[in-house]
Design a protein around this motif. Structure first.
Motif, PDB file in Angstrom:
ATOM      1  N   ALA A   1       0.831  -1.212   0.000  1.00  0.00           N
ATOM      2  CA  ALA A   1       0.000   0.000   0.000  1.00  0.00           C
ATOM      3  C   ALA A   1       0.862   1.257   0.000  1.00  0.00           C
ATOM      4  O   ALA A   1       0.492   2.270  -0.608  1.00  0.00           O
ATOM      5  CB  ALA A   1      -0.947  -0.011   1.203  1.00  0.00           C
ATOM      6  N   ALA A   2       2.010   1.202   0.655  1.00  0.00           N
ATOM      7  CA  ALA A   2       2.912   2.360   0.675  1.00  0.00           C
ATOM      8  C   ALA A   2       3.392   2.691  -0.736  1.00  0.00           C
ATOM      9  O   ALA A   2       3.439   3.856  -1.123  1.00  0.00           O
ATOM     10  CB  ALA A   2       4.106   2.093   1.593  1.00  0.00           C
ATOM     11  N   VAL A   3       3.716   1.676  -1.513  1.00  0.00           N
ATOM     12  CA  VAL A   3       4.159   1.897  -2.899  1.00  0.00           C
ATOM     13  C   VAL A   3       3.024   2.519  -3.708  1.00  0.00           C
ATOM     14  O   VAL A   3       3.233   3.489  -4.449  1.00  0.00           O
ATOM     15  CB  VAL A   3       4.662   0.585  -3.540  1.00  0.00           C
ATOM     16  N   GLU A   4       1.814   1.993  -3.557  1.00  0.00           N
ATOM     17  CA  GLU A   4       0.658   2.551  -4.274  1.00  0.00           C
ATOM     18  C   GLU A   4       0.388   3.990  -3.838  1.00  0.00           C
ATOM     19  O   GLU A   4       0.091   4.853  -4.680  1.00  0.00           O
ATOM     20  CB  GLU A   4      -0.585   1.681  -4.037  1.00  0.00           C
TER      21      GLU A   4
ATOM     22  N   VAL B   1       1.507   7.441   7.266  1.00  0.00           N
ATOM     23  CA  VAL B   1       1.266   6.065   7.702  1.00  0.00           C
ATOM     24  C   VAL B   1      -0.243   5.829   7.814  1.00  0.00           C
ATOM     25  O   VAL B   1      -0.747   4.765   7.448  1.00  0.00           O
ATOM     26  CB  VAL B   1       1.994   5.759   9.025  1.00  0.00           C
ATOM     27  N   ARG B   2      -0.969   6.832   8.272  1.00  0.00           N
ATOM     28  CA  ARG B   2      -2.426   6.717   8.417  1.00  0.00           C
ATOM     29  C   ARG B   2      -3.088   6.428   7.056  1.00  0.00           C
ATOM     30  O   ARG B   2      -3.947   5.559   6.957  1.00  0.00           O
ATOM     31  CB  ARG B   2      -2.976   8.008   9.016  1.00  0.00           C
ATOM     32  N   ASN B   3      -2.695   7.145   6.003  1.00  0.00           N
ATOM     33  CA  ASN B   3      -3.285   6.917   4.676  1.00  0.00           C
ATOM     34  C   ASN B   3      -2.867   5.573   4.092  1.00  0.00           C
ATOM     35  O   ASN B   3      -3.650   4.921   3.403  1.00  0.00           O
ATOM     36  CB  ASN B   3      -2.931   8.055   3.722  1.00  0.00           C
ATOM     37  N   VAL B   4      -1.642   5.161   4.368  1.00  0.00           N
ATOM     38  CA  VAL B   4      -1.194   3.838   3.925  1.00  0.00           C
ATOM     39  C   VAL B   4      -2.023   2.767   4.618  1.00  0.00           C
ATOM     40  O   VAL B   4      -2.461   1.799   3.983  1.00  0.00           O
ATOM     41  CB  VAL B   4       0.316   3.647   4.187  1.00  0.00           C
ATOM     42  N   ALA B   5      -2.258   2.933   5.904  1.00  0.00           N
ATOM     43  CA  ALA B   5      -3.071   1.973   6.649  1.00  0.00           C
ATOM     44  C   ALA B   5      -4.465   1.877   6.053  1.00  0.00           C
ATOM     45  O   ALA B   5      -4.989   0.774   5.859  1.00  0.00           O
ATOM     46  CB  ALA B   5      -3.144   2.387   8.119  1.00  0.00           C
TER      47      ALA B   5
ATOM     48  N   VAL C   1       0.279   9.939  -4.411  1.00  0.00           N
ATOM     49  CA  VAL C   1       0.408  11.267  -3.789  1.00  0.00           C
ATOM     50  C   VAL C   1       1.849  11.733  -3.606  1.00  0.00           C
ATOM     51  O   VAL C   1       2.068  12.853  -3.157  1.00  0.00           O
ATOM     52  CB  VAL C   1      -0.323  11.320  -2.424  1.00  0.00           C
ATOM     53  N   GLY C   2       2.826  10.881  -3.924  1.00  0.00           N
ATOM     54  CA  GLY C   2       4.222  11.253  -3.720  1.00  0.00           C
ATOM     55  C   GLY C   2       4.606  11.213  -2.253  1.00  0.00           C
ATOM     56  O   GLY C   2       3.777  10.978  -1.375  1.00  0.00           O
ATOM     57  N   TYR C   3       5.871  11.469  -2.001  1.00  0.00           N
ATOM     58  CA  TYR C   3       6.378  11.382  -0.639  1.00  0.00           C
ATOM     59  C   TYR C   3       5.799  12.472   0.260  1.00  0.00           C
ATOM     60  O   TYR C   3       5.490  12.226   1.432  1.00  0.00           O
ATOM     61  CB  TYR C   3       7.907  11.457  -0.638  1.00  0.00           C
ATOM     62  N   ASP C   4       5.635  13.668  -0.285  1.00  0.00           N
ATOM     63  CA  ASP C   4       5.121  14.765   0.539  1.00  0.00           C
ATOM     64  C   ASP C   4       3.722  14.475   1.074  1.00  0.00           C
ATOM     65  O   ASP C   4       3.377  14.909   2.162  1.00  0.00           O
ATOM     66  CB  ASP C   4       5.117  16.078  -0.247  1.00  0.00           C
ATOM     67  N   GLY C   5       2.915  13.737   0.308  1.00  0.00           N
ATOM     68  CA  GLY C   5       1.555  13.423   0.737  1.00  0.00           C
ATOM     69  C   GLY C   5       1.425  12.112   1.485  1.00  0.00           C
ATOM     70  O   GLY C   5       0.339  11.751   1.947  1.00  0.00           O
ATOM     71  N   LEU C   6       2.515  11.381   1.610  1.00  0.00           N
ATOM     72  CA  LEU C   6       2.491  10.063   2.246  1.00  0.00           C
ATOM     73  C   LEU C   6       2.372  10.176   3.759  1.00  0.00           C
ATOM     74  O   LEU C   6       3.126  10.914   4.390  1.00  0.00           O
ATOM     75  CB  LEU C   6       3.763   9.289   1.908  1.00  0.00           C
TER      76      LEU C   6
END
Length: 191
Positions: A28-31, A43-47, A36-41
């Motif tokens: 999910a982190a890769v997706e 952990v909450r959104n990845v979860a 959104v790129g790194y700036d928008g990444l």
């Protein structure tokens, strides 16, 4: 116990279910990075993308830097061992090994840029992964050099690959140019 053994000791044993959860988070982190790129990444959104509770995600990954570095680590670990052909020169073997490592995230510019930033973090979990990455690079380069590897040559090659990847991650070099540049470096250093 030596530092290399300590660095390779897992933080904890994961059950099959936990390992699957971690893999879902990594995927999910890769997706999320692609989206959104790194700036928008976060952990909450990845979860959320992984279908995992945020608290569960934070149980495994203390920060986004930790999560992104884990992605890189897993990619590096999934590379097959370099097939070493004794008929090739040490320089040629090293060039192939350097190329494999440098191109690990080359086709994914968002991930490449994220890895550059994340792996420079002071996060303790990132440091553990950086140590593992460094030991893996060393192992691969030692193997390519052969049994009589000069420690100074090995260290120089480690600097070359990490520096090249940093330069590419910062946008100063194109990842596609790394194999040729690292092959020239291997030729100069391994002679």
């Amino acid at each position: 116990m030596s530092n290399s053994v300590v660095a390779l000791t897992p933080r904890r044993h994961l059950s099959d279910r936990q390992a699957q959860t971690v893999q879902r988070l990594v995927d999910a982190a890769v997706e999320e990075l692609r989206s959104v790129g790194y700036d928008g990444l976060t952990v909450r959104n990845v979860a959320k993308r992984a279908g995992v509770a945020p608290a569960t995600a934070y149980n495994y990954f203390a920060s986004r830097e930790h999560l992104v570095t884990e992605v890189f680590w897993r990619r590096l670990e999934s590379l097959p061992e370099t097939r070493l052909d004794g008929r090739r020169s040490a320089s040629s073997r090293v060039a192939s090994t350097l190329s494999e490592m440098a191109l690990l995230v080359a086709d994914e510019p968002e991930l490449a840029a994220a890895c550059t930033v994340a792996m420079l973090s002071n996060d303790a979990d990132v440091k553990v992964l950086r140590d593992r990455i460094g030991l893996t690079w060393r192992h691969r380069l030692q193997r390519a050099l052969g049994d009589a590897a000069d420690p100074a040559v090995l260290t120089t090659l480690e600097f070359a690959v990490s520096g090249a990847m940093l330069q590419a991650g910062m946008g100063h070099l194109d990842y596609a140019d790394l194999p040729e540049r690292l092959a020239r470096t291997a030729d100069l250093v391994v002679r």
